[in-house]
Design a protein around this motif. Sequence first.
Motif, PDB file in Angstrom:
ATOM      1  N   GLY A 179       0.794  -1.368  -0.166  1.00 22.88           N
ATOM      2  CA  GLY A 179      -0.163  -0.015   0.170  1.00 22.88           C
ATOM      3  C   GLY A 179       0.960   1.156   0.415  1.00 22.88           C
ATOM      4  O   GLY A 179       0.498   1.794  -0.428  1.00 22.88           O
ATOM      5  N   ALA A 180       2.144   1.433   1.122  1.00 27.82           N
ATOM      6  CA  ALA A 180       2.352   2.379   0.448  1.00 27.82           C
ATOM      7  C   ALA A 180       3.553   2.715   0.231  1.00 27.82           C
ATOM      8  O   ALA A 180       3.735   3.714  -0.811  1.00 27.82           O
ATOM      9  CB  ALA A 180       3.644   1.617   2.263  1.00 27.82           C
ATOM     10  N   LEU A 220     -11.373   1.975   2.723  1.00 28.94           N
ATOM     11  CA  LEU A 220     -11.792   1.780   3.572  1.00 28.94           C
ATOM     12  C   LEU A 220     -13.024   2.034   4.074  1.00 28.94           C
ATOM     13  O   LEU A 220     -13.415   1.058   4.602  1.00 28.94           O
ATOM     14  CB  LEU A 220     -11.009   2.392   4.521  1.00 28.94           C
ATOM     15  N   GLY A 221     -13.404   3.305   4.401  1.00 28.79           N
ATOM     16  CA  GLY A 221     -15.065   2.917   4.572  1.00 28.79           C
ATOM     17  C   GLY A 221     -15.953   1.849   3.673  1.00 28.79           C
ATOM     18  O   GLY A 221     -16.785   1.530   4.720  1.00 28.79           O
ATOM     19  N   LEU A 222     -15.576   2.090   2.444  1.00 31.24           N
ATOM     20  CA  LEU A 222     -16.813   1.038   1.680  1.00 31.24           C
ATOM     21  C   LEU A 222     -15.841  -0.852   1.927  1.00 31.24           C
ATOM     22  O   LEU A 222     -17.893  -1.478   2.193  1.00 31.24           O
ATOM     23  CB  LEU A 222     -16.268   0.794   0.150  1.00 31.24           C
ATOM     24  N   VAL A 223     -15.716  -0.674   2.291  1.00 34.18           N
ATOM     25  CA  VAL A 223     -15.067  -1.741   2.829  1.00 34.18           C
ATOM     26  C   VAL A 223     -15.370  -2.608   4.241  1.00 34.18           C
ATOM     27  O   VAL A 223     -15.519  -3.273   4.184  1.00 34.18           O
ATOM     28  CB  VAL A 223     -13.738  -2.515   3.115  1.00 34.18           C
ATOM     29  N   GLY A 260      -8.058  -2.934   4.815  1.00 33.90           N
ATOM     30  CA  GLY A 260      -6.909  -1.902   5.833  1.00 33.90           C
ATOM     31  C   GLY A 260      -5.792  -1.685   6.545  1.00 33.90           C
ATOM     32  O   GLY A 260      -5.459  -0.455   6.636  1.00 33.90           O
ATOM     33  N   MET A 261      -5.172  -3.070   6.046  1.00 32.28           N
ATOM     34  CA  MET A 261      -3.782  -2.897   5.956  1.00 32.28           C
ATOM     35  C   MET A 261      -3.010  -2.101   4.793  1.00 32.28           C
ATOM     36  O   MET A 261      -2.742  -1.357   4.755  1.00 32.28           O
ATOM     37  CB  MET A 261      -2.652  -3.967   6.223  1.00 32.28           C
ATOM     38  N   PHE A 262      -3.676  -2.095   3.617  1.00 34.01           N
ATOM     39  CA  PHE A 262      -3.164  -1.445   2.475  1.00 34.01           C
ATOM     40  C   PHE A 262      -3.776   0.064   2.448  1.00 34.01           C
ATOM     41  O   PHE A 262      -2.403   0.433   2.197  1.00 34.01           O
ATOM     42  CB  PHE A 262      -4.045  -2.185   1.422  1.00 34.01           C
ATOM     43  N   CYS A 263      -4.406  -0.005   2.879  1.00 34.19           N
ATOM     44  CA  CYS A 263      -5.306   1.640   2.955  1.00 34.19           C
ATOM     45  C   CYS A 263      -4.203   2.114   3.586  1.00 34.19           C
ATOM     46  O   CYS A 263      -3.840   3.489   3.715  1.00 34.19           O
ATOM     47  CB  CYS A 263      -6.883   1.742   3.553  1.00 34.19           C
ATOM     48  N   PHE A 264      -3.985   1.222   4.950  1.00 34.69           N
ATOM     49  CA  PHE A 264      -2.955   2.242   6.419  1.00 34.69           C
ATOM     50  C   PHE A 264      -1.957   2.403   5.290  1.00 34.69           C
ATOM     51  O   PHE A 264      -1.512   3.553   5.680  1.00 34.69           O
ATOM     52  CB  PHE A 264      -2.662   1.068   7.345  1.00 34.69           C
ATOM     53  N   GLY A 265      -1.030   1.542   4.649  1.00 33.21           N
ATOM     54  CA  GLY A 265       0.135   1.948   4.056  1.00 33.21           C
ATOM     55  C   GLY A 265      -0.182   3.181   3.371  1.00 33.21           C
ATOM     56  O   GLY A 265       0.925   4.140   3.013  1.00 33.21           O
ATOM     57  N   ASN A 266      -0.887   3.183   2.156  1.00 32.75           N
ATOM     58  CA  ASN A 266      -1.323   4.309   1.289  1.00 32.75           C
ATOM     59  C   ASN A 266      -1.647   5.208   1.887  1.00 32.75           C
ATOM     60  O   ASN A 266      -0.813   6.280   1.383  1.00 32.75           O
ATOM     61  CB  ASN A 266      -2.445   3.599   0.432  1.00 32.75           C
ATOM     62  N   LEU A 267      -2.536   5.429   2.995  1.00 35.34           N
ATOM     63  CA  LEU A 267      -2.251   6.708   3.930  1.00 35.34           C
ATOM     64  C   LEU A 267      -1.004   7.142   4.051  1.00 35.34           C
ATOM     65  O   LEU A 267      -1.011   8.916   3.681  1.00 35.34           O
ATOM     66  CB  LEU A 267      -3.257   6.595   5.082  1.00 35.34           C
ATOM     67  N   MET A 268      -0.180   6.139   4.879  1.00 33.15           N
ATOM     68  CA  MET A 268       1.181   6.438   4.962  1.00 33.15           C
ATOM     69  C   MET A 268       1.760   8.116   3.988  1.00 33.15           C
ATOM     70  O   MET A 268       2.658   8.557   4.309  1.00 33.15           O
ATOM     71  CB  MET A 268       2.190   6.194   5.786  1.00 33.15           C
ATOM     72  N   LEU A 308       7.882   6.506   7.985  1.00 36.87           N
ATOM     73  CA  LEU A 308       7.142   5.832   8.433  1.00 36.87           C
ATOM     74  C   LEU A 308       7.030   5.082   7.295  1.00 36.87           C
ATOM     75  O   LEU A 308       7.018   3.846   7.267  1.00 36.87           O
ATOM     76  CB  LEU A 308       6.022   5.995   8.773  1.00 36.87           C
ATOM     77  N   SER A 309       6.655   5.960   6.552  1.00 34.11           N
ATOM     78  CA  SER A 309       6.260   5.019   4.848  1.00 34.11           C
ATOM     79  C   SER A 309       7.467   4.808   4.902  1.00 34.11           C
ATOM     80  O   SER A 309       7.364   3.775   3.878  1.00 34.11           O
ATOM     81  CB  SER A 309       5.972   7.022   4.183  1.00 34.11           C
ATOM     82  N   ASP A 310       8.380   5.026   4.733  1.00 34.89           N
ATOM     83  CA  ASP A 310       9.722   4.755   4.407  1.00 34.89           C
ATOM     84  C   ASP A 310       9.979   3.192   4.935  1.00 34.89           C
ATOM     85  O   ASP A 310      10.243   2.715   4.024  1.00 34.89           O
ATOM     86  CB  ASP A 310      11.437   5.998   4.591  1.00 34.89           C
TER      87      ASP A 310
END
Lengths: 390, 78
Positions: A102-103, A230-233, A245-253, A262-264
């Motif tokens: 995701g990131a 994430l909301g749709l899921v 959820g983890m995918f979205c978290f990484g992408n948001l970072m 953190l993203s790095d």
Amino acid sequence: MEQILKLWSESGLAQIEMGTVVMMAVGFGLLFLAIRKGFEPLLLVPIGFGTILVNIPGAGFEAAPIYDAVGHLESPGGLMYYIYNVGIASGMFPLIIFMGVGAMTDFGPLLANPKTLLLGAAAQVGIFVTVMGAVGLSSLGILDFSIRDAASIGIIGGADGPTAIFVTSKLSPDLLGAVAVAAYSYMALVPIIQPPIMRALTTEAERKIEMVQLRPVSTREKIVFPMLLLGLVAMLLPSAAPLLGMFCFGNLMRECGVVDRLSDTTQNALINIVTIFLGLAVGSKMSADKFLNWETLGILGLGALAFCIGTAAGVLMAKLMNRFSATPINPLIGSAGVSAVPMAARVSNKIGLEANPQNFLLMHAMGPNVAGVIGSAVAAGVMISMVSGF
Amino acid sequence: MEVDLFQQGVDLMLFGMGTVFAFLISLVGACYLMSRVITRFFPESVQAEVPVQMAPATTVEPHIQAVIQAAIDKHRSR
């Protein structure tokens, strides 16, 4: 003299069996593919080496801890036992890898042209047709697969390693070695498997279609998108929430721009560490009794079928969309819907360039490509929630 | 038992494909809506980038641009 006999009876030569020898050869074969042929080396080197380690007779890498009747620890068990149970049986490693993916993912091309999400959906047909294939083989009495096994085999067609491992570890852990090896080998074979199918299903004129330049996507859209997803899921399909959820978290970072450190780490150090352990843990499931049977051959065959059908379905869907869309859509980007990021998108670009040297499809193909990741995670969620009852 | 397994497979295929398509179609809709709302009501970040890109183009003065154009024309006509 007794000591010498004891030492001999514990040596590898005395305990060796045919099955472990063959499995060690399989391990060396995987190492050969990874090192010499460059097949997904990041995964196949740890998997291959893990296979060799776990098949060393008497080394006890896979041994479970033993407690006596009172509960005192008698023997702590082996390294691979812990890596597997901490990381894969719990589902943790695939999820951490998904966060890293995701990131690394840029949703820009997808947001610029959201209808390419449909290509990511169409390419998941391969997953479900393969489930039917496995069920069919089982019904005909050729191989013995349960519905849980069939779902795990089908997910190979998602062309997404962590998703395949996540589903298989939940539904049929015994097949994990074969499914993971099939998934990663076929991902490495994408540039060989896909082009003939793509050429067969498109005409020269269709391959030459140039697509309109993608619009620029604002940072705000990119920040809102993971939360929208994430909301749709959360509302529609909570069983896919761990993966997405983890995918979205990484992408948001990645996109929010305030946690670059953190993203790095997520994109580099963390995903590398987890990849090492994930590979070893998958290797630990490559034991002779689980791998050396006809089912494994069936899994390899059905996995290839899943890939081919997914590719074909993506291309056909893109042809259909091209017919009804206001802006032209080159059918070649459909094949990228099978995820396998970014290899499948590069293949689309390469075939497009062969037909028309001025035609750069890479960014257009990245849309369906990341849509495929979402699509296969959704398919994984559906399978887990539908099948785990049986 | 075998018919039962086959039936499960068919169910999984129909429901599975249905869910994947339904989910991604609703995501397509949500994306269009989100992009429209953001580009209409919160457009600054897109507009902010435009003047930055335009700036270098306007710094070339007209007579220097004419000289450059003449040089290019001469080069092309050779």
